[in-house]
Design a protein around this motif. Structure first.
Motif, PDB file in Angstrom:
ATOM      1  N   HIS A 292       2.275   5.716   2.920  1.00  0.00           N
ATOM      2  CA  HIS A 292       0.782   6.324   2.666  1.00  0.00           C
ATOM      3  C   HIS A 292       0.603   7.552   3.071  1.00  0.00           C
ATOM      4  CE1 HIS A 292      -1.008   2.590   1.094  1.00  0.00           C
ATOM      5  NE2 HIS A 292      -0.303   1.903   2.078  1.00  0.00           N
TER       6      HIS A 292
ATOM      7  N   HIS B 106       1.635   0.776  -2.995  1.00  0.00           N
ATOM      8  CA  HIS B 106       1.170   1.465  -1.900  1.00  0.00           C
ATOM      9  C   HIS B 106       0.771   2.982  -2.463  1.00  0.00           C
ATOM     10  CE1 HIS B 106       2.329  -1.642   0.970  1.00  0.00           C
ATOM     11  NE2 HIS B 106       3.555  -1.626   0.164  1.00  0.00           N
TER      12      HIS B 106
ATOM     13  N   CYS C 282      -5.427   0.007   1.427  1.00  0.00           N
ATOM     14  CA  CYS C 282      -4.250  -0.836   0.875  1.00  0.00           C
ATOM     15  C   CYS C 282      -4.594  -2.131   1.168  1.00  0.00           C
ATOM     16  CB  CYS C 282      -3.217  -0.077   1.142  1.00  0.00           C
ATOM     17  SG  CYS C 282      -1.712  -1.063   0.605  1.00  0.00           S
TER      18      CYS C 282
ATOM     19  N   CYS D 278      -1.180  -3.645   2.844  1.00  0.00           N
ATOM     20  CA  CYS D 278      -0.955  -3.148   4.417  1.00  0.00           C
ATOM     21  C   CYS D 278      -1.900  -4.037   5.094  1.00  0.00           C
ATOM     22  CB  CYS D 278      -1.158  -1.790   4.537  1.00  0.00           C
ATOM     23  SG  CYS D 278       0.251  -0.960   3.853  1.00  0.00           S
TER      24      CYS D 278
HETATM   25 ZN    ZN Z   1      -0.199  -0.157   1.768  1.00  0.00          ZN
END
Ligand code: ZN
Ligand code: 5MY
Ligand code: ATP
Length: 500
Positions: free
Chosen positions: A350, A321, A331, A334
């Motif tokens: 993040h 991440h 990302c 995610c």
């Molecule tokens: Zn992420």
């Protein structure tokens, strides 16, 4: 020194990995380069493309390594890698075990000359040269033999082991998903073995690995003498690309590299041959393993390596991440998550400041190098007088042989007995005799030191060097994530099948 067509025949093939091939100089007119190792980057093909690191550092890489000026100032990745070894890895692993080598200028100078004089067209010419010639890196001396160290007396023979230990700890990061909790109990090495073995089965030829290795990296890094020995024996039973033995600089046990295992028959022959070869030098195979284990135990070399590997605190499931924070891209991990709780956890990553993200990813990459490097330990017979003065001694009770650890000298220092050491020995000797008499024993003493003074002892000095400490490219982060998931998923699938 000039390495060209006319001298090519003097450089012999030594070994190879995914990204590099090594050659060793066996002859030169002035005998100055003999023993030196040339490490040449391979031309990437489909199989090795992921290992290919490109010519220059990317802008993001320049950003994350900005605090290490020497890396930043490097003209190419090769130079950056050398600076990384000298200024990052040497501090972490102890510079006495590091030899960054020297970069071979030829190709690089030619590149700049062509670029500035002829411009873009030259890049094309250089490219073809790059394909045939690539980058050359000279490592000052060959780490699998002692005979080429300046100032060291020429010895009867030298024997060396190369160990690629891989990751020596179990991750405990809170960012490892519940579904992957198995990672906290099974080593990455063990899980990866299943995938490698399977790949061999589906592709039939070439077989990637013949059998699942019984080697457990946790044993090698355990700090326990017995478990280290257990690890060495397991490595010998299934060497793959993790274990090699060299005799006088020539590979006598283990694969040459390039990914293939021997057939069972070849392997058994080779085991027998190495046992005979070692026996011819006055050592039993079992004692040799003890020697290696004892050296690892005494030197503490695995402790430093483990501490460096442990710089990977968040595991790739956390670090990935932060990689996307650095490259300022959405990302993908995610993006595909639906579990709000997990998503919330990762969103905290993040929102970390860029500096913090860079530190974590930088340390992840350092750890990746430490998880992939190899250790070359070379031994040579040594006279008792030499060893007692400048080397730490190691006693092997089972074989009554003494070995010395060359930990306190830098390469090339002369080994000469010192009077003060001699006096110490003398005092020590009389103390032992006095103690023995007092203890009611005639001449033997209760500590097992007797062998120290026997004239028929075989003594060895050793040197330990890390090799393949290259800087890992930042853009490998997603590959690390993907491979990690592949390894753990395949292992889980295998376990489920086994349980049915
Ligand atoms: Zn992420
Ligand atoms: O990812 P891993 O653990 O499989 O490690 C790779 C090694 O595979 P292994 O499992 O040791 O056989 C792999 O070794 P082999 O080519 O399989 O001998 C390389 O060392 C690779 O590093 P690079 O791409 O050459 O910089 C290694 O890649 P990195 O992960 O160290 O970047
Ligand atoms: N200084 C050295 N002295 C002796 N042998 C060496 C030295 N450096 C490398 N070698 C030999 O060459 C082999 C290949 O070198 P190296 O491990 O650096 O290649 P690589 O392509 O980076 O490997 P990997 O695939 O593991 O990333 C080693 O396994 C080792 O046997």
């Amino acid at each position: 020194m000039i390495v060209g067509e006319s001298t090519a025949k003097d450089w012999f093939y030594k070994g190879e990995g995914a990204a590099n091939l090594t050659k060793q100089c066996q002859f030169d007119v002035f005998m100055k380069q003999v023993g030196k190792v040339l490490r040449i980057q391979k031309i990437p093909n489909k199989k090795t493309l992921s290992a290919h690191k490109g010519l220059d550092l990317s802008n993001h890489e320049k950003l994350i390594w900005k605090d290490v000026g020497e890396i930043l100032e490097s003209a190419t990745r090769d130079f950056a890698s050398r600076a990384f070894i000298q200024h990052v890895m040497a501090d972490l692993l102890n510079s006495k075990h590091i030899d960054a080598g020297v970069n071979f200028f030829g190709a690089i100078l030619f590149y700049f000359l062509m670029y500035y004089v002829f411009g873009v067209a030259a890049a094309f010419i250089f490219l073809s040269m790059y394909i045939f010639n690539a980058y050359h890196k000279i490592v000052p001396w060959d780490h699998d033999t002692f005979s080429t160290i300046s100032g060291t007396p020429k010895c009867d023979f030298s024997i060396a082991v190369e160990i690629k230990p891989k990751c020596g700890f179990l991750p405990s990061s809170e960012y490892i998903t519940e579904a992957n909790a198995i990672k906290k109990n099974a080593t990455r090495f063990k899980m990866h073995q299943f995938l490698k073995h399977h790949r061999g089965e589906v592709t039939l030829v070439p077989v990637i690995i013949l059998q699942i290795s019984g080697y457990n990296p946790l044993d090698l890094f355990s700090g326990s003498r017995d478990r280290i020995l257990q690890a060495i024996v397991a490595l010998f039973e299934s060497p793959q690309n993790n274990f090699r033995i060299f005799f006088d600089g020539s590979l006598v046990f283990g694969g040459l590299g390039g990914g293939l295992d021997n057939t069972t028959e070849q392997f058994n022959n080779s085991k027998e041959a190495i046992a005979n070869l070692i026996a011819s030098s006055g050592l039993q195979l079992a004692s040799f393993f003890e020697l290696v284990a004892e050296t690892g135990f005494r030197s503490g070399i695995f402790d430093r390596l483990l501490a460096t590997q442990k710089l990977d605190v968040l595991d790739i499931e956390g670090a990935i991440h932060l990689y996307y924070n650095i490259i300022s891209q959405p990302c993908p991990i995610c993006k595909n998550l639906s579990n709000m709780k997990v998503l919330h956890k990762y969103s905290s990553l993040h929102s970390l400041p860029l500096e913090k993200s860079m530190k974590i990813v930088r340390e992840y990459l350092i750890s990746a190098t430490a998880k992939d490097c190899s250790l070359m330990i070379s031994f040579r017979p040594s006279e008792l007088g030499c060893t007692t003065s400048n080397y730490d001694s190691v006693f092997l009770r089972s074989s009554n042989q003494t070995y010395a650890y060359k930990g306190i000298l830098s390469a090339g220092e002369l080994v000469a007995p010192q009077p003060i050491q001699f006096l110490n020995q003398l005092v020590f000797f009389f103390l032992i005799i006095a103690f023995s008499i007092l203890a009611g024993l005639q001449i033997l003493h209760p500590f097992g030191f007797t062998s120290y003074y026997r004239s028929d002892l075989v003594c060895f000095c050793f040197q330990a060097f890390f090799i393949d400490l290259d800087l890992k490219p930042l853009d490998k982060m997603f590959h690390y994530y993907e491979l990690d998931q592949k390894i753990v998923n395949f292992y889980k699938m295998n376990q489920e099948i086994e349980q049915k």
